[in-house]
Write a protein that holds these residues in place. Structure first.
Motif, PDB file in Angstrom:
ATOM      1  N   MET A 103       0.840  -1.192   0.000  1.00 25.35           N
ATOM      2  CA  MET A 103       0.000   0.000   0.000  1.00 25.35           C
ATOM      3  C   MET A 103       0.882   1.252   0.000  1.00 25.35           C
ATOM      4  O   MET A 103       0.630   2.208  -0.742  1.00 25.35           O
ATOM      5  CB  MET A 103      -0.927   0.000   1.221  1.00 25.35           C
ATOM      6  N   GLY A 104       1.920   1.248   0.816  1.00 19.32           N
ATOM      7  CA  GLY A 104       2.840   2.382   0.853  1.00 19.32           C
ATOM      8  C   GLY A 104       3.561   2.572  -0.459  1.00 19.32           C
ATOM      9  O   GLY A 104       3.722   3.707  -0.935  1.00 19.32           O
ATOM     10  N   LYS A 105       3.978   1.478  -1.075  1.00 19.58           N
ATOM     11  CA  LYS A 105       4.693   1.558  -2.350  1.00 19.58           C
ATOM     12  C   LYS A 105       3.774   2.095  -3.452  1.00 19.58           C
ATOM     13  O   LYS A 105       4.177   2.951  -4.238  1.00 19.58           O
ATOM     14  CB  LYS A 105       5.210   0.172  -2.743  1.00 19.58           C
ATOM     15  N   ILE A 106       2.529   1.631  -3.474  1.00 19.53           N
ATOM     16  CA  ILE A 106       1.578   2.113  -4.480  1.00 19.53           C
ATOM     17  C   ILE A 106       1.302   3.597  -4.265  1.00 19.53           C
ATOM     18  O   ILE A 106       1.253   4.375  -5.222  1.00 19.53           O
ATOM     19  CB  ILE A 106       0.289   1.273  -4.457  1.00 19.53           C
ATOM     20  N   LEU A 107       1.138   3.996  -3.004  1.00 24.44           N
ATOM     21  CA  LEU A 107       0.929   5.418  -2.704  1.00 24.44           C
ATOM     22  C   LEU A 107       2.133   6.250  -3.159  1.00 24.44           C
ATOM     23  O   LEU A 107       1.980   7.305  -3.776  1.00 24.44           O
ATOM     24  CB  LEU A 107       0.670   5.606  -1.210  1.00 24.44           C
ATOM     25  N   ALA A 108       3.326   5.756  -2.883  1.00 28.14           N
ATOM     26  CA  ALA A 108       4.540   6.469  -3.277  1.00 28.14           C
ATOM     27  C   ALA A 108       4.643   6.586  -4.799  1.00 28.14           C
ATOM     28  O   ALA A 108       4.890   7.677  -5.330  1.00 28.14           O
ATOM     29  CB  ALA A 108       5.775   5.777  -2.705  1.00 28.14           C
ATOM     30  N   TYR A 109       4.442   5.478  -5.518  1.00 23.95           N
ATOM     31  CA  TYR A 109       4.486   5.534  -6.982  1.00 23.95           C
ATOM     32  C   TYR A 109       3.405   6.459  -7.524  1.00 23.95           C
ATOM     33  O   TYR A 109       3.629   7.176  -8.494  1.00 23.95           O
ATOM     34  CB  TYR A 109       4.320   4.139  -7.597  1.00 23.95           C
ATOM     35  N   SER A 110       2.223   6.456  -6.901  1.00 22.86           N
ATOM     36  CA  SER A 110       1.137   7.336  -7.336  1.00 22.86           C
ATOM     37  C   SER A 110       1.546   8.795  -7.195  1.00 22.86           C
ATOM     38  O   SER A 110       1.251   9.622  -8.065  1.00 22.86           O
ATOM     39  CB  SER A 110      -0.129   7.070  -6.516  1.00 22.86           C
ATOM     40  N   GLY A 111       2.243   9.116  -6.105  1.00 21.53           N
ATOM     41  CA  GLY A 111       2.756  10.473  -5.917  1.00 21.53           C
ATOM     42  C   GLY A 111       3.783  10.840  -6.973  1.00 21.53           C
ATOM     43  O   GLY A 111       3.780  11.957  -7.497  1.00 21.53           O
ATOM     44  N   VAL A 112       4.658   9.902  -7.304  1.00 18.17           N
ATOM     45  CA  VAL A 112       5.656  10.140  -8.345  1.00 18.17           C
ATOM     46  C   VAL A 112       4.950  10.412  -9.678  1.00 18.17           C
ATOM     47  O   VAL A 112       5.316  11.335 -10.412  1.00 18.17           O
ATOM     48  CB  VAL A 112       6.623   8.936  -8.474  1.00 18.17           C
ATOM     49  N   MET A 113       3.907   9.635  -9.976  1.00 17.38           N
ATOM     50  CA  MET A 113       3.154   9.817 -11.216  1.00 17.38           C
ATOM     51  C   MET A 113       2.468  11.190 -11.247  1.00 17.38           C
ATOM     52  O   MET A 113       2.116  11.689 -12.297  1.00 17.38           O
ATOM     53  CB  MET A 113       2.095   8.729 -11.398  1.00 17.38           C
ATOM     54  N   GLN A 114       2.276  11.776 -10.089  1.00 19.20           N
ATOM     55  CA  GLN A 114       1.623  13.072  -9.965  1.00 19.20           C
ATOM     56  C   GLN A 114       2.647  14.195  -9.812  1.00 19.20           C
ATOM     57  O   GLN A 114       2.309  15.302  -9.425  1.00 19.20           O
ATOM     58  CB  GLN A 114       0.670  13.025  -8.762  1.00 19.20           C
ATOM     59  N   ASN A 115       3.922  13.875 -10.079  1.00 19.29           N
ATOM     60  CA  ASN A 115       5.023  14.839 -10.000  1.00 19.29           C
ATOM     61  C   ASN A 115       5.213  15.414  -8.605  1.00 19.29           C
ATOM     62  O   ASN A 115       5.611  16.571  -8.451  1.00 19.29           O
ATOM     63  CB  ASN A 115       4.858  15.960 -11.039  1.00 19.29           C
ATOM     64  N   GLN A 116       4.936  14.628  -7.579  1.00 15.80           N
ATOM     65  CA  GLN A 116       5.175  15.049  -6.208  1.00 15.80           C
ATOM     66  C   GLN A 116       6.547  14.556  -5.766  1.00 15.80           C
ATOM     67  O   GLN A 116       7.092  13.594  -6.319  1.00 15.80           O
ATOM     68  CB  GLN A 116       4.093  14.480  -5.274  1.00 15.80           C
ATOM     69  N   GLU A 117       7.084  15.214  -4.762  1.00 16.28           N
ATOM     70  CA  GLU A 117       8.277  14.710  -4.085  1.00 16.28           C
ATOM     71  C   GLU A 117       7.797  13.594  -3.156  1.00 16.28           C
ATOM     72  O   GLU A 117       6.742  13.725  -2.515  1.00 16.28           O
ATOM     73  CB  GLU A 117       8.940  15.819  -3.268  1.00 16.28           C
ATOM     74  N   VAL A 142      -3.091   6.491  -9.328  1.00 18.76           N
ATOM     75  CA  VAL A 142      -3.028   5.235  -8.565  1.00 18.76           C
ATOM     76  C   VAL A 142      -2.927   4.066  -9.539  1.00 18.76           C
ATOM     77  O   VAL A 142      -2.143   3.134  -9.324  1.00 18.76           O
ATOM     78  CB  VAL A 142      -4.250   5.078  -7.627  1.00 18.76           C
ATOM     79  N   VAL A 143      -3.706   4.108 -10.625  1.00 15.22           N
ATOM     80  CA  VAL A 143      -3.634   3.043 -11.638  1.00 15.22           C
ATOM     81  C   VAL A 143      -2.226   2.987 -12.227  1.00 15.22           C
ATOM     82  O   VAL A 143      -1.647   1.905 -12.368  1.00 15.22           O
ATOM     83  CB  VAL A 143      -4.710   3.253 -12.731  1.00 15.22           C
ATOM     84  N   LYS A 144      -1.640   4.147 -12.518  1.00 19.99           N
ATOM     85  CA  LYS A 144      -0.250   4.179 -13.010  1.00 19.99           C
ATOM     86  C   LYS A 144       0.706   3.638 -11.950  1.00 19.99           C
ATOM     87  O   LYS A 144       1.658   2.925 -12.266  1.00 19.99           O
ATOM     88  CB  LYS A 144       0.149   5.606 -13.382  1.00 19.99           C
ATOM     89  N   GLY A 145       0.443   3.976 -10.676  1.00 24.67           N
ATOM     90  CA  GLY A 145       1.263   3.472  -9.582  1.00 24.67           C
ATOM     91  C   GLY A 145       1.163   1.961  -9.449  1.00 24.67           C
ATOM     92  O   GLY A 145       2.153   1.282  -9.180  1.00 24.67           O
ATOM     93  N   LEU A 146      -0.049   1.430  -9.646  1.00 21.69           N
ATOM     94  CA  LEU A 146      -0.240  -0.021  -9.620  1.00 21.69           C
ATOM     95  C   LEU A 146       0.570  -0.687 -10.731  1.00 21.69           C
ATOM     96  O   LEU A 146       1.214  -1.711 -10.511  1.00 21.69           O
ATOM     97  CB  LEU A 146      -1.722  -0.381  -9.765  1.00 21.69           C
ATOM     98  N   LYS A 147       0.552  -0.092 -11.910  1.00 17.13           N
ATOM     99  CA  LYS A 147       1.301  -0.662 -13.039  1.00 17.13           C
ATOM    100  C   LYS A 147       2.792  -0.668 -12.758  1.00 17.13           C
ATOM    101  O   LYS A 147       3.502  -1.577 -13.167  1.00 17.13           O
ATOM    102  CB  LYS A 147       1.005   0.115 -14.323  1.00 17.13           C
ATOM    103  N   LYS A 148       3.283   0.361 -12.044  1.00 10.88           N
ATOM    104  CA  LYS A 148       4.706   0.439 -11.712  1.00 10.88           C
ATOM    105  C   LYS A 148       5.093  -0.542 -10.612  1.00 10.88           C
ATOM    106  O   LYS A 148       6.190  -1.093 -10.616  1.00 10.88           O
ATOM    107  CB  LYS A 148       5.059   1.857 -11.255  1.00 10.88           C
ATOM    108  N   SER A 149       4.192  -0.734  -9.634  1.00 13.32           N
ATOM    109  CA  SER A 149       4.578  -1.514  -8.465  1.00 13.32           C
ATOM    110  C   SER A 149       4.221  -2.997  -8.575  1.00 13.32           C
ATOM    111  O   SER A 149       4.841  -3.818  -7.912  1.00 13.32           O
ATOM    112  CB  SER A 149       3.969  -0.916  -7.197  1.00 13.32           C
ATOM    113  N   LEU A 150       3.246  -3.336  -9.396  1.00 13.52           N
ATOM    114  CA  LEU A 150       2.883  -4.745  -9.566  1.00 13.52           C
ATOM    115  C   LEU A 150       3.722  -5.372 -10.674  1.00 13.52           C
ATOM    116  O   LEU A 150       3.949  -4.738 -11.714  1.00 13.52           O
ATOM    117  CB  LEU A 150       1.404  -4.886  -9.935  1.00 13.52           C
TER     118      LEU A 150
END
Length: 183
Positions: A18-32, A147-155
């Protein structure tokens, strides 16, 4: 915007995922973003937690002592981290297995019966995404499309066929979250 989150529970509940998906989702949103996992040698059944920080500015340190949000999935984590939620912050928990419910009056408390819902839909692996959906309902810090992009990155790619199921679980969490106490 800066959001400091701890997600804590037993190993095997999808805490680190869950943390990894949240982190990747933030990256996909151009967040630090920072993602700092912590778990015992037991892995499944032992305690696990992850600290995620999302920010629109540089993050000076991944080490935090107080959190804007605590997502709590077992009693040991509630006992350890309830006191570390900032006044006015959020504590989200699944009451399954909780014997002493959150008691602070200076924070916003929500519950999501994710374990019960995952059992009802016969999908134990959806548990963490149900919790994640509940979190995003009260704190929409990332957009669902990210989040969908984060899922694709982390799964792993072999599990990409599960992304629609994960999206549905997120929507279920958003639908079933309950407010317990607000300040």
């Amino acid at each position: 915007m800066k959001e400091e989150i701890i997600i804590a529970g037993f190993g095997g509940q999808g805490v680190l995922s869950m943390g990894k998906i949240l982190a990747y989702s933030g990256v996909m949103q151009n967040q630090e973003v920072t993602w700092m996992p912590s778990y015992g040698p037991e892995m499944r059944g032992g305690t696990a937690n992850v600290i995620v920080i999302l920010s629109d500015k540089r993050i000076s340190s991944p080490i935090v002592q107080e959190f804007d949000t605590a997502i709590i999935l077992n009693q040991q984590s509630l006992d350890k981290f309830e006191k570390h939620v900032k006044p006015g912050g959020v504590l989200l928990y699944d009451p399954n297995g909780i014997t002493r419910h959150p008691q602070r009056k200076d924070i916003n408390i929500y519950k999501v019966e994710a374990a019960e819902e995952a059992a009802r839909i016969n999908s134990a692996q959806s548990f963490n995404m149900i919790v994640f959906g509940a979190y995003l309902k009260i704190k929409p810090v990332v957009l669902i499309e990210n989040v969908v992009k984060g899922l694709k990155k982390s799964l792993p790619e072999r599990h990409h066929n599960l992304i629609p199921q994960n999206e549905e679980a997120i929507k279920r969490g958003m639908a079933i979250i309950q407010s317990v106490h607000t300040v």
